[in-house]
Design a protein around this motif. Structure first.
Motif, PDB file in Angstrom:
ATOM      1  N   VAL A   1      -8.241   9.434  -9.499  1.00  0.00           N
ATOM      2  CA  VAL A   1      -7.003   9.933  -8.900  1.00  0.00           C
ATOM      3  C   VAL A   1      -6.118  10.500 -10.002  1.00  0.00           C
ATOM      4  O   VAL A   1      -5.878   9.847 -11.025  1.00  0.00           O
ATOM      5  CB  VAL A   1      -6.271   8.804  -8.129  1.00  0.00           C
TER       6      VAL A   1
ATOM      7  N   ARG B   1       5.384  -0.506   4.317  1.00  0.00           N
ATOM      8  CA  ARG B   1       5.111   0.927   4.335  1.00  0.00           C
ATOM      9  C   ARG B   1       6.025   1.648   5.317  1.00  0.00           C
ATOM     10  O   ARG B   1       6.473   2.764   5.048  1.00  0.00           O
ATOM     11  CB  ARG B   1       3.647   1.170   4.682  1.00  0.00           C
TER      12      ARG B   1
ATOM     13  N   PRO C   1      -2.876   3.479   5.282  1.00  0.00           N
ATOM     14  CA  PRO C   1      -3.093   4.465   4.211  1.00  0.00           C
ATOM     15  C   PRO C   1      -2.559   3.937   2.879  1.00  0.00           C
ATOM     16  O   PRO C   1      -1.430   3.458   2.794  1.00  0.00           O
ATOM     17  CB  PRO C   1      -2.319   5.699   4.681  1.00  0.00           C
ATOM     18  N   HIS C   2      -3.371   4.022   1.828  1.00  0.00           N
ATOM     19  CA  HIS C   2      -2.970   3.466   0.535  1.00  0.00           C
ATOM     20  C   HIS C   2      -2.680   4.523  -0.519  1.00  0.00           C
ATOM     21  O   HIS C   2      -2.075   4.215  -1.554  1.00  0.00           O
ATOM     22  CB  HIS C   2      -4.055   2.519   0.014  1.00  0.00           C
ATOM     23  N   GLN C   3      -3.103   5.795  -0.299  1.00  0.00           N
ATOM     24  CA  GLN C   3      -2.830   6.903  -1.223  1.00  0.00           C
ATOM     25  C   GLN C   3      -3.358   6.641  -2.628  1.00  0.00           C
ATOM     26  O   GLN C   3      -2.840   7.162  -3.615  1.00  0.00           O
ATOM     27  CB  GLN C   3      -1.321   7.199  -1.293  1.00  0.00           C
ATOM     28  N   GLY C   4      -4.365   5.799  -2.741  1.00  0.00           N
ATOM     29  CA  GLY C   4      -4.991   5.567  -4.033  1.00  0.00           C
ATOM     30  C   GLY C   4      -4.356   4.492  -4.880  1.00  0.00           C
ATOM     31  O   GLY C   4      -4.714   4.357  -6.063  1.00  0.00           O
TER      32      GLY C   4
ATOM     33  N   ASP D   1     -10.187   1.083   0.389  1.00  0.00           N
ATOM     34  CA  ASP D   1     -10.200   1.245   1.850  1.00  0.00           C
ATOM     35  C   ASP D   1     -10.514  -0.082   2.534  1.00  0.00           C
ATOM     36  O   ASP D   1      -9.941  -0.392   3.591  1.00  0.00           O
ATOM     37  CB  ASP D   1     -11.238   2.299   2.244  1.00  0.00           C
TER      38      ASP D   1
ATOM     39  N   ARG E   1     -12.710   4.098  -4.400  1.00  0.00           N
ATOM     40  CA  ARG E   1     -11.894   4.308  -3.199  1.00  0.00           C
ATOM     41  C   ARG E   1     -12.412   3.492  -2.021  1.00  0.00           C
ATOM     42  O   ARG E   1     -11.629   3.078  -1.157  1.00  0.00           O
ATOM     43  CB  ARG E   1     -11.862   5.799  -2.846  1.00  0.00           C
TER      44      ARG E   1
ATOM     45  N   ASN F   1      -2.404  11.900 -10.252  1.00  0.00           N
ATOM     46  CA  ASN F   1      -1.139  12.088  -9.542  1.00  0.00           C
ATOM     47  C   ASN F   1      -0.012  11.702 -10.492  1.00  0.00           C
ATOM     48  O   ASN F   1      -0.079  10.679 -11.180  1.00  0.00           O
ATOM     49  CB  ASN F   1      -1.102  11.222  -8.271  1.00  0.00           C
TER      50      ASN F   1
ATOM     51  N   CYS G   1       0.840  -1.194   0.000  1.00  0.00           N
ATOM     52  CA  CYS G   1       0.000   0.000   0.000  1.00  0.00           C
ATOM     53  C   CYS G   1       0.876   1.245   0.000  1.00  0.00           C
ATOM     54  O   CYS G   1       1.864   1.322   0.737  1.00  0.00           O
ATOM     55  CB  CYS G   1      -0.924   0.018   1.215  1.00  0.00           C
ATOM     56  N   GLY G   2       0.508   2.211  -0.799  1.00  0.00           N
ATOM     57  CA  GLY G   2       1.236   3.476  -0.819  1.00  0.00           C
ATOM     58  C   GLY G   2       2.052   3.649  -2.089  1.00  0.00           C
ATOM     59  O   GLY G   2       2.453   2.685  -2.751  1.00  0.00           O
ATOM     60  N   ILE G   3       2.305   4.905  -2.423  1.00  0.00           N
ATOM     61  CA  ILE G   3       2.986   5.222  -3.681  1.00  0.00           C
ATOM     62  C   ILE G   3       4.450   4.806  -3.631  1.00  0.00           C
ATOM     63  O   ILE G   3       4.951   4.115  -4.543  1.00  0.00           O
ATOM     64  CB  ILE G   3       2.850   6.727  -3.982  1.00  0.00           C
TER      65      ILE G   3
END
Length: 410
Positions: A30, A137, A65-68, A58, A54, A32, A5-7
């Motif tokens: 999204v 993460r 937190p996954h930031q999309g 979730d 989203r 980005n 999860c996360g960018i």
């Protein structure tokens, strides 16, 4: 299958290419730049993409937190300790963790180990945090680049390290040596214990050096991730370069000190203002019509264009004093309420005794004493004056004067 999860963790996993990607989930809507970079990398590697709401992301990530963006990948590959030592550099640097069960502490240690150029991390199969998405993460994606070895018994793995010419240095609060007094320029294995209990007894007994980090405050110990950072960068400091062919420490270039050189005695430069004499030959002469040259005034001199300072009169004194006295000093004459009201509206006050319909403002004649004969009326000059004390005779009598005075009052 595991989740990333996360960018940053997803980008590092795509760059390392150490895991098998089942699919990459992107939140709808999204926008980005870094997510677009991850989509481009996934497209080049042939990874399937799925755009989900989203709420779906979730539900998959839980409290992380996954930031999309979420990657569904295979488990992190681990290796045996012998394979890890075969791939290590010379001199080698290995981190051995004995019972670190907090995934965030494990992620922070993996991140520092990767930044310091460690060859790998040794974890026990029991009493240790797993390589979960929380660890990934917390390590900001460093988990994808660090080699991890799983062992059954930490004490036996230390014997394997000693057989490979590794010096084992344990960091414990009961250590009797300074952490910076050990020679880290040789093959070194750093041993750190878990939260609360530290290094276990059997592991402590197999350490070649047992060191401690001094504490000058009131707390009894440091966090295990902080102690690992102190130990790893002490190794970096003593070796003078990161033990990795990827990020060597660049040598600091010697910078020459610039010196400012002034004029020498043999220089022929001349200051134009030095030795100037007014009125000398070649100097301009000024006639009477030309303005005088500028000059600097002294403290006691006064400029010709200066004017006297005018101080305005204060109409109302707030901190004591009388406004009547200030007006009298300024030459302001006070009248009745009508005069004040006219000055308030920007018109001058009417002199006392002047009638409203009077055209010219002449001086008022003095009052006549009692018993004096009345002056003749302006319209009837031939009428005789009335006797003193008698009835009024005509419009110029005492009755007319009283009426005129009443009209003046009103």
């Amino acid at each position: 299958m595991d989740l990333i999860c996360g960018i940053n963790p997803v980008l590092e996993a795509l760059s390392a290419e150490s895991r098998h990607f089942d699919r990459l989930l992107i939140a709808k809507g999204v926008r980005n730049r870094r997510i677009e970079e991850a989509i481009a990398k996934a497209g080049r590697q042939g990874i399937p993409l799925r755009f989900e709401s989203r709420e779906t992301l979730d539900r998959l990530s839980g409290s992380i937190p996954h930031q999309g963006i979420i990657a569904v990948v295979s488990a992190k590959p681990v290796m045996a300790i012998e394979t890890l030592l075969d791939q290590a550099h010379k001199p080698g640097l290995v981190v051995v963790l004995d019972g670190v069960e907090d995934p965030r502490n494990l992620g922070a240690i993996l991140r520092t180990a990767e930044a310091a150029g460690a060859d790998g991390v040794v974890l026990p199969e029991r009493h240790s945090a797993g390589l979960s998405e929380t660890v990934s993460r917390a390590s900001a994606g460093a988990l994808e680049h660090v080699k991890v070895a799983r062992v059954v018994n930490v004490a036996q793995s230390l014997e394997t390290l000693k057989a490979r010419d590794y010096w084992v240095v344990g960091f414990d609060a009961s250590g009797t040596e300074r952490w910076d007094a050990v020679d880290y320029k040789r093959n070194v294995a750093l041993v750190l214990g878990g939260e609360g209990r530290g290094i276990r007894r059997l592991v402590r007994e197999r350490c070649d050096h047992l060191v401690s980090i001094p504490l000058f405050g009131h707390v009894a110990s440091l966090n295990v991730s902080v102690a690992a950072a102190v130990a790893l960068y002490e190794v970096v400091r003593q070796r003078g370069a990161v033990p990795s062919h990827v990020r060597p420490i660049p040598a600091r270039a010697a910078t020459a000190v610039r010196q400012v050189v002034g004029p020498r005695d043999g220089d022929e430069e001349r200051d134009p203002g030095q030795g100037y004499v007014p009125g000398a030959e070649g100097d301009e002469t000024f006639d009477e019509d030309s303005p005088e040259p500028l000059r600097v005034l002294g403290d006691h001199e006064e400029a010709a264009w200066s004017v006297p300072t005018v101080v305005k009169a204060v109409g109302h004194l707030r901190h004591g004093g009388s406004s009547h006295a200030a007006q009298a000093a300024a030459g302001i004459q006070r009248d009745g309420p009508r005069g004040r009201r006219r000055r308030r509206h920007g018109r001058p006050g009417r002199p006392p005794g002047e009638r409203r319909n009077q055209a010219d403002a002449g001086p008022r004649p003095p009052a006549e004493p009692p018993g004096a004969p009345a002056p003749p009326a302006p319209g009837n000059p031939g009428l005789p004056p009335a006797p003193s004390g008698g009835p009024p005779a005509g419009p110029g009598g005492p009755g007319g004067a009283r009426r005129r005075r009443r009209r003046r009052r009103h």
